[in-house]
Scaffold this motif. Structure first.
Motif, short mmCIF file in Angstrom:
data_model
loop_
_atom_site.label_atom_id
_atom_site.label_comp_id
_atom_site.label_asym_id
_atom_site.label_seq_id
_atom_site.Cartn_x
_atom_site.Cartn_y
_atom_site.Cartn_z
N ILE A 13 0.86 -1.19 0.07
CA ILE A 13 -0.04 -0.06 -0.02
C ILE A 13 1.00 1.25 0.18
O ILE A 13 1.87 1.38 0.75
CB ILE A 13 -0.96 0.00 1.35
CG1 ILE A 13 -1.70 -1.08 1.16
CG2 ILE A 13 -1.85 1.20 1.37
CD1 ILE A 13 -2.69 -1.25 2.54
N GLU A 14 0.68 2.08 -0.77
CA GLU A 14 1.36 3.44 -0.78
C GLU A 14 1.19 4.17 0.42
O GLU A 14 0.16 4.24 1.22
CB GLU A 14 0.90 4.48 -2.08
CG GLU A 14 1.19 3.98 -3.31
CD GLU A 14 0.81 4.87 -4.45
OE1 GLU A 14 0.56 5.95 -3.89
OE2 GLU A 14 0.61 4.57 -5.59
N GLN A 15 2.37 4.85 0.94
CA GLN A 15 2.15 5.38 2.27
C GLN A 15 1.20 6.43 2.56
O GLN A 15 0.52 6.39 3.58
CB GLN A 15 3.50 6.10 2.32
CG GLN A 15 3.83 6.71 3.86
CD GLN A 15 4.05 5.57 4.99
OE1 GLN A 15 4.46 4.50 4.65
NE2 GLN A 15 3.36 6.07 6.21
N LYS A 16 0.68 7.14 1.45
CA LYS A 16 -0.53 8.26 1.70
C LYS A 16 -1.72 7.39 1.74
O LYS A 16 -2.66 8.22 2.40
CB LYS A 16 -0.41 8.93 0.47
CG LYS A 16 -0.77 8.14 -0.86
CD LYS A 16 -0.84 9.31 -2.05
CE LYS A 16 -1.02 8.40 -3.46
NZ LYS A 16 -2.59 7.94 -3.57
N ASP A 17 -1.74 6.16 1.54
CA ASP A 17 -3.24 5.58 1.61
C ASP A 17 -3.21 4.52 3.13
O ASP A 17 -4.16 4.19 3.27
CB ASP A 17 -3.11 4.55 0.69
CG ASP A 17 -3.61 5.30 -0.79
OD1 ASP A 17 -3.97 6.39 -0.60
OD2 ASP A 17 -2.97 4.76 -2.06
N THR A 18 -1.94 4.65 3.91
CA THR A 18 -2.16 3.68 4.85
C THR A 18 -3.06 4.14 6.10
O THR A 18 -3.50 3.32 6.91
CB THR A 18 -0.51 3.78 5.68
OG1 THR A 18 -0.28 4.79 5.96
CG2 THR A 18 0.33 2.90 4.59
N GLU A 19 -3.48 5.52 6.02
CA GLU A 19 -4.22 5.93 7.03
C GLU A 19 -5.79 5.84 6.57
O GLU A 19 -6.72 5.41 7.31
CB GLU A 19 -3.99 7.42 7.52
CG GLU A 19 -2.72 7.51 8.42
CD GLU A 19 -2.80 6.84 9.59
OE1 GLU A 19 -3.90 6.63 10.09
OE2 GLU A 19 -1.84 6.58 10.05
N LYS A 20 -5.97 6.09 5.52
CA LYS A 20 -7.41 6.53 5.09
C LYS A 20 -8.00 4.87 4.48
O LYS A 20 -9.16 4.73 4.31
CB LYS A 20 -7.54 7.17 3.61
CG LYS A 20 -6.76 6.72 2.33
CD LYS A 20 -6.89 7.74 1.50
CE LYS A 20 -6.17 7.23 -0.04
NZ LYS A 20 -6.42 8.13 -0.90
N VAL A 21 -7.27 3.64 4.51
CA VAL A 21 -7.75 2.56 4.06
C VAL A 21 -8.89 2.05 5.06
O VAL A 21 -9.62 1.09 4.69
CB VAL A 21 -6.57 1.34 4.02
CG1 VAL A 21 -5.77 1.65 2.83
CG2 VAL A 21 -5.97 1.33 5.49
N PHE A 22 -8.90 2.62 6.25
CA PHE A 22 -9.74 2.25 7.35
C PHE A 22 -11.01 3.21 7.35
O PHE A 22 -11.84 2.99 8.36
CB PHE A 22 -8.96 2.23 8.83
CG PHE A 22 -8.14 1.40 8.75
CD1 PHE A 22 -8.15 -0.07 8.87
CD2 PHE A 22 -6.50 1.58 8.75
CE1 PHE A 22 -7.30 -1.02 9.18
CE2 PHE A 22 -5.73 0.71 8.97
CZ PHE A 22 -5.85 -0.62 9.21
N ASP A 23 -10.93 3.90 6.41
CA ASP A 23 -12.04 4.86 6.42
C ASP A 23 -13.22 4.18 5.45
O ASP A 23 -12.85 3.40 4.87
CB ASP A 23 -11.85 6.45 5.79
CG ASP A 23 -10.83 7.00 6.52
OD1 ASP A 23 -10.86 6.90 7.67
OD2 ASP A 23 -10.22 7.97 5.90
N LYS A 24 -14.51 4.70 5.81
CA LYS A 24 -15.60 3.92 5.14
C LYS A 24 -15.68 4.38 3.75
O LYS A 24 -15.34 5.39 3.18
CB LYS A 24 -16.92 4.39 5.72
CG LYS A 24 -17.39 3.93 7.26
CD LYS A 24 -18.55 4.37 7.92
CE LYS A 24 -18.58 6.00 8.27
NZ LYS A 24 -19.51 6.23 8.61
N PHE A 25 -16.15 3.16 2.99
CA PHE A 25 -16.08 3.35 1.50
C PHE A 25 -14.98 3.70 0.72
O PHE A 25 -14.94 3.92 -0.39
CB PHE A 25 -17.31 4.43 1.05
CG PHE A 25 -18.64 4.10 1.86
CD1 PHE A 25 -19.45 2.94 1.63
CD2 PHE A 25 -18.95 5.11 2.71
CE1 PHE A 25 -20.41 2.78 2.37
CE2 PHE A 25 -20.17 4.82 3.45
CZ PHE A 25 -20.96 3.67 3.38
N VAL A 26 -13.75 3.63 1.48
CA VAL A 26 -12.64 3.77 0.70
C VAL A 26 -11.73 2.51 -0.08
O VAL A 26 -11.93 1.66 0.60
CB VAL A 26 -11.49 4.41 1.71
CG1 VAL A 26 -9.98 4.48 1.07
CG2 VAL A 26 -11.83 5.81 2.14
N GLN A 27 -11.44 2.65 -1.14
CA GLN A 27 -11.14 1.64 -1.68
C GLN A 27 -9.61 1.96 -2.42
O GLN A 27 -9.67 2.89 -3.30
CB GLN A 27 -11.95 1.00 -2.98
CG GLN A 27 -13.15 0.12 -2.10
CD GLN A 27 -14.07 -0.24 -3.32
OE1 GLN A 27 -13.80 0.05 -4.57
NE2 GLN A 27 -15.05 -1.04 -3.13
#
Length: 536
Positions: A433-447
């Motif tokens: 996973i790209e570093q910028k995505d490591t936090e938002k992957v746990f947000d709702k409806f994020v793919q």
């Protein structure tokens, strides 16, 4: 610092007294020049005050057209800032004190004006006036800064009366500063049902029983009967002796913030109710579709062709996928509504992992994935809801299956004992996973777009549900990339230590027993002692 030239308004109807003052002040002309203007009545005094500015006023309280404290009030009404020294023949000390309270800077008995007394009194009055002016200027600058910052600045005395409020505070309350000063804050601006509690807290603060508050929210009512919510910070005011003499408060209007939060909560509630209603309505026809397809595949409706079997199997997979989507929406709705409950128990981690992986054998097989499970030598326990933790592990492994290579895909489950916690890791050999995505992957409806090949997209709720369930257990979850490039999802749960838990329970039981014994001794022991005394 005393000026070289001081303009004095001398108000006295006795020409001898005026001449005496002039002669005494003339002695200091080498150090200070006194420019004296005389007035023999209140009428003349007010005319001079309206036409000229003076550094100090020497005022006799016994004028032909004004007497007593009224004389001070009339002068102060025309010129409130000029220091005033009362010259009096009155022997009533109480009257002199009242004159000070009415605004006089000082007072002198005419028969006691000797030597340097008058000069020193004038000098001290002017110095005090200069200090007060500096303090007022500093206060005005502070209030100006607070006005620019949009903060409410409020000071109250020990009776709850307002002694100071800035422009922003007055405007928020819908009135002028002059209309507020001297009024009781609680009686005028606190809602009636809140007054007793807020007054109690205020009294506790004044007694030193409660320290300074940080972000203490309190509703206020404006003069137009509009309700506002203010976040206050309070600090105590003390005099030179260290005695508490009031409270200083700085507030921020958060009415809009709280109203926005309320609207968001209401919006979320309605959304959750809508999702629950829709998903429940969809479950019934899905159950019917699943039964029909299952009967057809079992030959209940007669023999079917190979092509029809393939179509029915594809339809069955689609129904399962839709059922999982509905299940995710229901779970998230329950979590958001606070209706998701945990049934905590001491759960052995080995059996938890093994049971989870057995249910995932089909998923692993369909994706040609191998598995590796790494467990501690000794079994350890977590304090958890077994079903919810299995759901977390299932979601993480199912998520990994979407991103591993078609050939050679692998998932590794690792359990690490961390003393007070147990860490469970689900690692894959996908692209990471790209570093910028490591936090938002746990947000709702994020793919996150990191599929190898076409992949399978879900609802974007799986990882969000994992995060909520783990945090409900008092744990945390995160993701990081491995050295080989894959993704590693890790979460920690509180460890259950049987001996420690039993010891804590035993301590609680012992404590309760000791409290019961003390109460029994207090009640029955006292009764016995009273009985003994009654027999004597």
């Amino acid at each position: 610092m005393l000026s070289n030239k001081i303009k004095v308004l001398l108000v006295d109807d006795d020409p001898v007294a005026r001449r005496s003052v002039e002669l005494r002040l003339a002695r200091y002309k080498k150090r200070t020049s006194f420019d004296i203007v005389n007035a023999d009545s209140m009428k003349t005094c007010i005319e001079h005050l309206k036409q000229n500015s003076f550094d100090i006023i020497l005022l006799d309280l016994g004028l032909p057209d004004s007497g007593g404290l009224e004389t001070i009030s009339r002068v102060r009404s025309v010129c409130a800032t000029t220091p005033t020294i009362v010259l009096t023949n009155n022997l009533d000390a109480e009257l002199d004190i009242q004159a000070i309270k009415e605004g006089a800077s000082d007072y002198l008995r005419k028969d006691q004006i000797e030597g340097d007394t008058l000069f020193r009194t004038i000098r001290y009055a002017l110095e005090r006036h200069e200090i007060r002016q500096q303090l007022r200027d500093e206060r005005d600058r502070t209030l100006s800064y607070l006005d620019q910052a949009g903060a409410i600045f409020l000071a109250m005395d020990t009776e709850g009366k307002i002694t100071l409020i800035n422009k922003v505070g007055a405007e928020l309350l819908g009135t002028e500063q002059s209309e507020i000063i001297g009024t009781n804050w609680f009686e005028r601006f606190i809602p009636r049902n809140e007054q007793p509690e807020k007054q109690r807290i205020f009294d506790e603060m004044l007694q030193g029983n409660i320290g300074n508050f940080e972000q203490f929210e309190c509703p206020v009512v404006t003069v137009d009967n509009e309700k506002k919510t203010i976040a206050w910070s309070h600090s105590l005011l003390k005099d030179e002796a260290g005695e508490i003499n009031g409270v200083l408060s700085v507030g921020t209007d958060i009415t809009l913030v709280r109203e926005t939060e309320r609207q968001i909560q209401e919006h979320n509630r309605l959304k959750s109710e809508f999702v629950v209603t829709i998903t429940h309505e969809l479950r019934t026809p899905l159950t019917i579709f699943r039964n029909v397809i299952s009967n057809a595949l079992a030959g209940v409706c007669g023999k079917i062709s190979k092509k029809l079997r393939r179509d029915l199997e594809a339809a069955n997979e689609a129904v399962d996928r839709l059922a999982n989507i509905i299940s995710d929406f229901l779970d998230m709705s329950r979590i958001e509504a606070g209706k998701m409950k945990l049934e905590l128990d001491a759960v052995p981690v080995k059996s938890l992992i093994n049971e989870s992986m057995r249910t995932l054998e089909v998923v692993l097989g369909e994706n040609n994935m191998s598995q590796d499970i790494i467990l501690p030598d000794e079994d350890i326990y977590v304090l958890a809801d077994a079903g919810k933790v299995k759901q977390v592990i299932t979601n993480l492994v199912d998520n990994a299956a979407k991103f591993v290579p078609d050939c050679g895909g692998k998932v590794t489950l690792r359990v690490v004992d961390q003393n007070e916690h147990v860490k469970i890791c689900v690692e894959d050999n996908g692209p990471g996973i790209e570093q910028k995505d490591t936090e938002k992957v746990f947000d709702k409806f994020v793919q996150v777009e990191k599929h190898v090949g076409e992949g399978t997209h879900g609802t974007g709720l799986g990882l969000a549900i994992c995060k909520e369930l783990v945090e409900m257990h008092g744990g945390r979850i995160w993701v990081e990339n491995t050295e080989s490039g894959g993704a590693c999802f890790s979460f920690v749960l509180p460890k259950y230590e049987k001996e420690k838990q039993e010891s804590e329970v035993a301590e609680q039981i012992d404590f309760i027993r000791s409290q019961i014994d003390q109460i029994a001794d207090l009640c029955f022991g006292t009764t016995k002692n009273m009985n003994k005394r009654s027999h004597h």
